[in-house]
Design a protein around this motif. Structure first.
Motif, PDB file in Angstrom:
ATOM      1  N   LYS A 192       0.561  -1.057   0.142  1.00 25.82           N
ATOM      2  CA  LYS A 192      -0.060  -0.058  -0.051  1.00 25.82           C
ATOM      3  C   LYS A 192       0.613   1.603   0.023  1.00 25.82           C
ATOM      4  CE  LYS A 192      -3.643  -1.762   2.736  1.00 25.82           C
ATOM      5  NZ  LYS A 192      -4.942  -2.329   3.701  1.00 25.82           N
ATOM      6  N   GLY A 193       1.970   0.991  -0.447  1.00 25.53           N
ATOM      7  CA  GLY A 193       3.105   2.086   0.120  1.00 25.53           C
ATOM      8  C   GLY A 193       4.245   2.065  -0.078  1.00 25.53           C
ATOM      9  N   TYR A 194       4.050   2.446   1.836  1.00 24.73           N
ATOM     10  CA  TYR A 194       5.579   2.389   2.410  1.00 24.73           C
ATOM     11  C   TYR A 194       5.561   1.707   3.579  1.00 24.73           C
ATOM     12  CZ  TYR A 194       8.199   4.401  -2.072  1.00 24.73           C
ATOM     13  OH  TYR A 194       8.342   4.104  -3.186  1.00 24.73           O
ATOM     14  N   ARG A 195       5.903   1.372   4.364  1.00 25.61           N
ATOM     15  CA  ARG A 195       6.275   1.130   5.856  1.00 25.61           C
ATOM     16  C   ARG A 195       8.041   1.631   6.492  1.00 25.61           C
ATOM     17  NH1 ARG A 195       3.305  -1.840   9.325  1.00 25.61           N
ATOM     18  NH2 ARG A 195       2.142  -3.004   7.857  1.00 25.61           N
ATOM     19  N   CYS A 196       6.974   2.556   7.267  1.00 28.03           N
ATOM     20  CA  CYS A 196       8.536   2.861   7.743  1.00 28.03           C
ATOM     21  C   CYS A 196       8.540   2.374   9.487  1.00 28.03           C
ATOM     22  CB  CYS A 196       8.279   4.926   8.472  1.00 28.03           C
ATOM     23  SG  CYS A 196       9.734   5.573   9.285  1.00 28.03           S
TER      24      CYS A 196
END
Length: 307
Positions: free
Chosen positions: A8-12
């Motif tokens: 779904k995008g980027y995990r931090c």
């Protein structure tokens, strides 16, 4: 902090001070900005109230006490302090709280013990303030500490010494009688006496051991004491031995004297044979004032008889 791609995008991912957090964002920029904010929050003092007293105790034990011979004593004392103060922010401990702690401890222990504990606690706060930058005030400023107890003056007399040595005992209590005799002839502390037979060089007449204050203490031994040290290693431990000796004294109706009084008694007797600098070498005292005021226990009458 590190960032990885996600469906779904980027995990931090952020990990700081034992806390882990992660979140998914649509863009890498959003993930990075969130991560920086979380890192700042986790790096700030706990709940904006400051680092906790418990954390300071843990760090002190790990970085300072663990390198000392007196680690066990410091660990016990700091845990008692933790019970009193609780795990509160350091910012909430100031002069009124220290004064309250002082008064509470004076109801439980002697003034000398309070002073020793206060020195330990003050050192912890100084490190937290000057080196760790965990606090910006000195809690002991303005606190009046009690005067230490007057030095003990008790000396083991020959009649009581003979009563201890002639008592028929076996096992570990008999070992304590032997340790008592060695201590009276050498001025060594109990823990040192119990190590001595295994580390005694009969040719040099020197015991080489690790002590409370020295990594390699070399203790000169007199002729009579050298015969006493020609024995098997002690089995009894220092704590158990101290308890057994106190019990023996109680059974023999001896009051007001302890095993540690053998040190003052021995050094007082030895002072009649050697000069003060030699006596300091035997006792390993670097402070001659401490040797004179605490461990030299000659009475005014005995001094008068010699002059």
């Amino acid at each position: 902090m590190y960032i990885e791609k996600h469906a779904k995008g980027y995990r931090c991912h952020v990990q700081k001070n034992g806390v882990r957090k992660s979140a998914v964002w649509a863009t890498k920029r959003e993930a990075t900005e969130w991560g920086r904010v979380v890192e700042a929050e986790l790096s700030a003092p706990v709940a904006q109230g400051g680092h906790l007293f418990g954390a300071a105790v843990a760090r002190y034990l790990d970085t300072v006490s663990s390198k000392k011979e007196g680690e066990r004593w410091e660990r016990f004392r700091l845990n008692v302090m933790l019970d009193h103060f609780g795990d509160v922010p350091l910012s909430e401990i100031d002069t009124p709280q220290i004064a309250e702690w002082r008064d509470a401890r004076l109801k439980q222990v002697t003034a000398s013990t309070v002073v020793r504990e206060a020195n330990l606690l003050r050192n912890l706060f100084n490190l937290a303030r000057k080196e760790w930058k965990w606090m910006d005030h000195a809690p002991f400023d303005g606190v009046k500490l009690p005067k230490e107890n007057a030095p003990r003056h008790q000396v083991w007399g020959w009649q009581l010494i003979k009563r201890v040595l002639r008592a028929q005992r076996t096992g570990k209590t008999a070992e304590m009688q032997a340790a008592f005799h060695i201590a009276l002839r050498t001025g060594m502390r109990l823990a040192e006496v119990l190590q001595a037979p295994e580390h005694f060089d009969a040719v040099r007449r020197v015991v080489t051991i690790k002590t409370k204050t020295e990594a390699r203490a070399q203790i000169p031994i007199g002729r009579i004491a050298s015969k006493l040290l020609s024995r098997p290693a002690f089995v009894v431990g220092a704590n158990e031995g101290s308890t057994l000796f106190s019990k023996l004294c109680k059974e023999l109706l001896i009051e007001g004297l302890t095993f540690h009084d053998t040190r003052g008694s021995a050094l007082t007797h030895l002072s009649r044979k050697v000069d003060v600098l030699t006596l300091a070498k035997i006792s390993r005292h670097k402070n001659l004032s401490l040797l004179s005021n605490v461990y030299y226990r000659a009475s005014p009458e005995s001094i008068a008889a010699r002059i």
